[in-house]
Design an enzyme around this catalytic site. Structure first.
Site, PDB file in Angstrom:
ATOM      1  N   ASP A 162       4.764  29.275 -42.525  1.00 46.38           N
ATOM      2  CA  ASP A 162       4.402  30.035 -43.704  1.00 46.38           C
ATOM      3  C   ASP A 162       4.632  31.512 -43.404  1.00 46.38           C
ATOM      4  OD1 ASP A 162       3.490  30.686 -46.177  1.00 46.38           O
ATOM      5  OD2 ASP A 162       1.437  29.994 -45.890  1.00 46.38           O
ATOM      6  N   GLU A 191      -1.871   6.174  -5.743  1.00 41.91           N
ATOM      7  CA  GLU A 191      -3.181   5.900  -6.318  1.00 41.91           C
ATOM      8  C   GLU A 191      -3.616   6.944  -7.345  1.00 41.91           C
ATOM      9  OE1 GLU A 191      -2.514   5.762  -3.133  1.00 41.91           O
ATOM     10  OE2 GLU A 191      -3.138   3.830  -2.332  1.00 41.91           O
ATOM     11  N   THR A 212      -5.282  12.928   2.060  1.00 43.73           N
ATOM     12  CA  THR A 212      -4.502  14.164   2.179  1.00 43.73           C
ATOM     13  C   THR A 212      -3.599  14.445   0.983  1.00 43.73           C
ATOM     14  OG1 THR A 212      -2.645  13.073   3.313  1.00 43.73           O
ATOM     15  CG2 THR A 212      -4.493  13.826   4.678  1.00 43.73           C
ATOM     16  N   ASP A 251      -0.942  21.359 -48.513  1.00 41.57           N
ATOM     17  CA  ASP A 251      -0.137  21.325 -47.297  1.00 41.57           C
ATOM     18  C   ASP A 251      -0.459  20.111 -46.430  1.00 41.57           C
ATOM     19  OD1 ASP A 251       1.286  23.686 -47.729  1.00 41.57           O
ATOM     20  OD2 ASP A 251      -0.356  24.913 -46.960  1.00 41.57           O
ATOM     21  N   VAL A 271       0.829  -1.204   0.000  1.00 45.62           N
ATOM     22  CA  VAL A 271       0.000   0.000   0.000  1.00 45.62           C
ATOM     23  C   VAL A 271       0.862   1.252   0.000  1.00 45.62           C
ATOM     24  CG1 VAL A 271      -1.734   1.293   1.307  1.00 45.62           C
ATOM     25  CG2 VAL A 271      -1.904  -1.189   1.101  1.00 45.62           C
ATOM     26  N   ALA A 272       1.965   1.236   0.718  1.00 43.56           N
ATOM     27  CA  ALA A 272       2.822   2.414   0.799  1.00 43.56           C
ATOM     28  C   ALA A 272       3.462   2.756  -0.540  1.00 43.56           C
ATOM     29  CB  ALA A 272       3.909   2.201   1.849  1.00 43.56           C
ATOM     30  N   ASP A 309      -1.948  25.971 -44.707  1.00 43.81           N
ATOM     31  CA  ASP A 309      -3.342  26.389 -44.825  1.00 43.81           C
ATOM     32  C   ASP A 309      -4.031  25.834 -46.065  1.00 43.81           C
ATOM     33  OD1 ASP A 309      -2.055  27.811 -46.758  1.00 43.81           O
ATOM     34  OD2 ASP A 309      -2.541  29.792 -45.967  1.00 43.81           O
TER      35      ASP A 309
END
Length: 922
Positions: free
Chosen positions: A347, A305, A736, A641, A300-301, A637
């Site tokens: 461009d 999570e 926490t 391209d 767990v340590a 554009d």
């Protein structure tokens, strides 16, 4: 897939029922045009606004149906089986084997709560990315009451007359009523070769092969035309296919893949450590049950999570932040890639400049140079070409920009200054044929009826037009164009380009009846040069500072444009490109370079202006840069391209002036077409990646003080009691730790962010320096402080090694206070670690204490949860804590500044060091 072809003259139920049917073509789509107009209750001038609004209410929006049920069950289940969750499931199983069902239930509750939190964060991230479509509403040009206007594509209805042009997406199914276009129909047919479409009688045959029909989901690659809408929304071919298409799965970004690998690494380490220390605990004299509790504690340590959901949320927040600043990112992975960009190929027009052309000067062989605002009437033939050879619309010169290409609007302004009619409908009535602008030929031509008979009007690049001219217009009339005259024209063009002007040549000739259907090469031959026009496009004020910041960040900027070399070079120098050496390479010179020569040119270190290059040359440049190991961002554009935009690491399309094809091919779209937005996006990408590393350091640092109590317990054979319970670890990791970690994902940029070189492509998320800082510096400091607090409380109560501290013993109340001191001490160290992790190099003072208010809110929540666990009876019973007196609390609160101070001193030492690995230069 290739859709099955539908029969015409059939009615089908609406798509969206149990079984989707083929898209219903409009009634009479193959009828004569007059009958079609009658059935649609429309006409060549389109619908009026009131009729369109009524139809929109009846027909609904022109949008594809959304099918499929909610995907949240699968997403929620995914949170229960990812590597870190599996590790916790294993811990719960071990707790059951050890005969501690309460602990097993607590771990299962933690899994459920963490899955719910991660699920909420992931859904929030998905909604954030989906909402970005609002920043780029799809639009189309339609005729409403004979006037061309832009409307959202979702408001198009049957009977609307849509104006199609090169690069535009077809917004609905329809039939051409005027003009000729070529369509990219690969979305419907899978064919990559553009399909020609021309207005005319509708022949029998399959719907998708009809030469006069256009379909939603296709794009116009060349030409211009008008089409009357016959089907919208679900009643289109693409609507039928969408109804048959399942949902698209989520593709992990490279950063998410790295994080997943880190999660598996953490899992392997936790399992390995637990398995290794289980026999150690047994050998030290612990019972099997106690040894299993010890192994569960190690598992767990070592589980962070909140790691995976926090990273997803941070990336989504970065995407939203970029969108607010004008850069719409289509994929989360782009945020990561932006931070490592090393080269930008940009461009010129509209990106470095404002894309607001204005005629600055003209030159006619008969009259010489003139001012368009005063002398436009002195060159009537030049003004007539500017008037005719255009698709833009400037109905009233006083209104400003009008609608259409900025270059054509500037030419129309020249024609308007000469007193000519610039209305689009007047031009279209007299137009016989159109050869749309070709970016490879760099030409556009029209065949028009004029008072003097039919004529060809051509505009384009000086070299391209001049190569097709045989005469030029002098005061006495058209004279042969010899070598001296060509040199004269080129010299004038060079002079105008050196002033930073974009120079176009305009030409004309009398037309014949055959020119209406003649090949383009025949139409654009034997021209008479009428003169040159110099257009001014002012550089954006924001570009020069952005270029300076890019250079400071180790990013090179190359210009790739079809403009004149002198013009492009002048603009590049004006904004600071090539300050240490600028080379100008023309398209002809580029074509003569072999691949290894191009590699050598790009690898020399100079910034380069590639001028007069074809769009396919941009792809070659991008490939060469990537071959050299660069991370390339490229702007574009136009339709041509798209290959370069797809190939680049970051394809950047223009949102305001770009084509739909370019936007679809790009990874990022600039809503303001401003180069400075690219620089801001790179900075944001670096900031997001740095923030990910900050909360990785923050989360990893707490594993050490959580693991050390279990190691002391096992290595001492139980002589030193367990300084932290598993439930207290769960309260830390879930209660926490999470909110401050999320807040670090919103940390503002660290000073000097854009003063360091780009992150190497091969560099992973977790670096050795980060592990040393998290485990070796912050972790060990926190472990020493919290372990010292635990032992101090026990020794103050008279404890000696080996003395019993279990329930019923005289020292048990003191033991509860000691474990509570460890718990509170770790929380205090978390606060110090959070402030330390805010910067990697700079001091906290340079960042400012109040620049991340979310962190303060997270710390406030952390303190409230800790107080509730320590002082509320419910928290004491569940977690196993006891109230602490004021002196102990005051002592523990000193842990926060001590942890931060140790890290601050280390960063100060590293800043004073002349060379450090993290401050390497290129």
């Amino acid at each position: 897939m290739t859709p099955t072809r539908t029969r015409r003259h059939r009615r089908h139920p609406p798509v969206g029922e149990d079984e989707p049917g083929p898209a219903p073509p409009a009634a009479g789509v193959d009828a004569p045009l007059e009958r079609l107009w009658h059935e649609l209750r429309s006409g060549p001038e389109g619908l009026d606004e009131r009729d369109a609004a009524r139809r929109l209410q009846v027909q609904g929006p022109n949008a594809l149906p959304v099918r499929g049920g909610p995907s949240w069950p699968r997403a929620l289940a995914h949170q229960l089986v990812h590597p870190l969750a599996l590790l916790l499931w294993a811990a719960a199983g071990l707790a059951l084997v050890a005969g501690t069902p309460v602990l097993a239930a607590a771990v299962v509750i933690v899994i459920a709560l963490n899955a719910a939190l991660a699920f909420w964060q992931e859904q929030h991230a998905e909604r954030a990315v989906a909402a970005l479509e609002a920043y780029l509403p799809a639009g189309a040009r339609v005729l409403r009451g004979g006037v061309a206007r832009e409307v959202p594509a979702s408001e198009i209805v049957t009977g609307d007359v849509v104006l199609l042009a090169e690069g535009a997406a077809v917004p609905a199914d329809g039939r051409l009523v005027a003009g000729t276009v070529e369509l990219d129909m690969s979305a419907l047919t899978g064919e990559s070769i553009p399909a020609p479409r021309r207005a005319g009688p509708h022949p029998p045959g399959p719907v998708l092969e009809a030469p006069d029909l256009v379909f939603r989901g296709t794009t116009c690659t060349s030409g211009s035309a008008r089409a009357v809408v016959t089907g919208t929304g679900a009643h289109t071919e693409i609507g039928r296919i969408a109804a048959l298409t399942g949902h698209v799965g989520h593709h992990e970004s490279p950063l998410e893949q790295q994080v997943r690998r880190v999660a598996w690494l953490i899992t392997a380490v936790a399992v390995g450590v637990g398995a290794a220390f289980l026999p150690i605990g047994l050998a030290a004299g612990l019972s099997f049950s106690a040894a299993l509790v010890f192994a569960i504690g190690l598992l767990v340590a070592n589980v962070p999570e909140g790691l995976l959901p926090t990273i997803t949320l941070a990336l989504a927040a970065g995407v939203r932040s970029l969108a607010r600043h004008g850069a719409v990112v289509r994929r989360l992975s782009a945020v990561e890639t932006l931070g490592s960009t090393t080269v930008i190929c940009t461009d010129k027009t509209g990106t470095l400049t404002e894309n607001r052309m204005s005629p600055q000067a003209f030159w006619a062989p008969a009259t010489g140079r003139g001012d368009p605002t005063r002398d436009a009437g002195a060159a009537p033939a030049l003004a007539r070409v500017a008037q005719r050879c255009s698709d833009a619309d400037l109905p009233d010169p006083a209104r400003g920009r009008g609608s259409g290409d900025p270059t054509e609007l500037a030419l129309l302004a020249l024609a308007a200054a000469a007193g000519l009619d610039t209305r689009a409908e007047a031009r279209s009535r007299r137009r016989v044929a159109l050869h749309a602008f070709d970016p490879v030929l760099r030409l556009m031509s029209t065949v028009d009826e004029t008072p003097d008979g039919p004529a060809v009007h051509t505009k384009g690049a000086v070299e391209a037009v001049l190569a097709r001219c045989t005469r030029l217009r002098r005061a006495a009339g058209a004279v042969p164009l010899g070598a001296d005259e060509r040199d004269e024209v080129l010299a004038v063009a060079e002079g105008l380009a050196a002033e930073g002007l974009r120079v176009l040549a305009l030409a004309t000739r009398p037309a014949t009846a055959a020119d209406a259907r003649a090949p383009r090469a025949d139409v654009e031959a034997g021209l008479v040069l009428e003169g040159l026009v110099g257009l001014f496009d002012r550089p954006r004020d924001s570009v020069a500072p952005a270029i300076t910041r890019c250079h400071a960040a180790g990013i090179s900027v190359h210009v790739v444009t079809g403009d004149h070399p002198a013009t492009a070079g002048a603009v590049a120098r004006a904004v600071g490109i090539g300050a240490d050496g600028l080379r100008v390479v023309t398209g002809v010179e580029l074509a003569a370079l072999r691949d290894d020569d191009l590699d050598a040119l790009l690898g020399a270190g100079d910034e380069i202006v590639f001028a007069r290059v074809a769009p396919e040359d941009k792809l070659r440049i991008v490939e060469a840069l990537e071959h050299l190991g660069e991370v390339v961002a490229v702007t574009g554009d136009g339709v041509n391209d798209a290959p370069a935009l797809r190939r680049a690491d970051i394809g950047i399309a223009m949102g305001a002036s770009g084509t739909d094809v370019a936007r679809e091919a790009a990874t990022m779209v600039l809503t303001d077409d401003d180069f400075a937005t690219i620089e801001r996006a790179v900075a944001a990408g670096r900031r997001v990646y740095d923030d990910v590393r900050k909360f990785v350091v923050y989360i990893f640092a707490h594993a050490v003080p959580e693991v050390v109590p279990f190691l002391l317990f096992a290595l001492s054979g139980g002589s030193i009691p367990l300084g932290l319970t598993v439930l207290q670890i769960l309260a830390i990791d879930l209660g926490t730790e999470t909110l401050p970690a999320l807040a670090l994902g919103r940390e503002p940029a660290e000073p000097g962010l854009m003063d360091r070189p780009p992150r190497p492509r091969s560099e992973g998320l977790v670096r050795p320096r980060m592990l040393w800082r998290a485990w070796g510096l912050l972790g060990i400091t926190s472990a020493v402080l919290t372990t010292g607090a635990f032992l101090l409380v026990l020794l103050r109560a008279g404890w000696t090694p080996g003395a019993p501290t279990g329930p019923g013993s005289a020292l048990h109340p003191a033991y509860l206070e000691a474990t509570t001191a460890t718990f509170v001490g770790i929380v205090a160290c978390q606060i110090g670690t959070a402030f330390a992790a805010r910067t990697e190099h700079a001091s906290l003072r340079s960042v400012g204490l109040g620049t991340n208010p979310l962190l303060w809110w997270g710390i406030a929540f952390e303190v409230l949860v800790t107080a509730a666990v320590v002082y509320l009876p419910v928290g004491q019973q569940v977690v196993g804590t006891a109230p602490l007196d004021a002196p102990t609390v005051a002592l523990l609160l000193c842990c926060a500044p001590l942890v931060w101070g140790v890290d601050e001193l280390d960063r100060w030492r590293r800043r004073r060091s002349p060379t450090t690995p993290d401050r390497r230069t290129t």
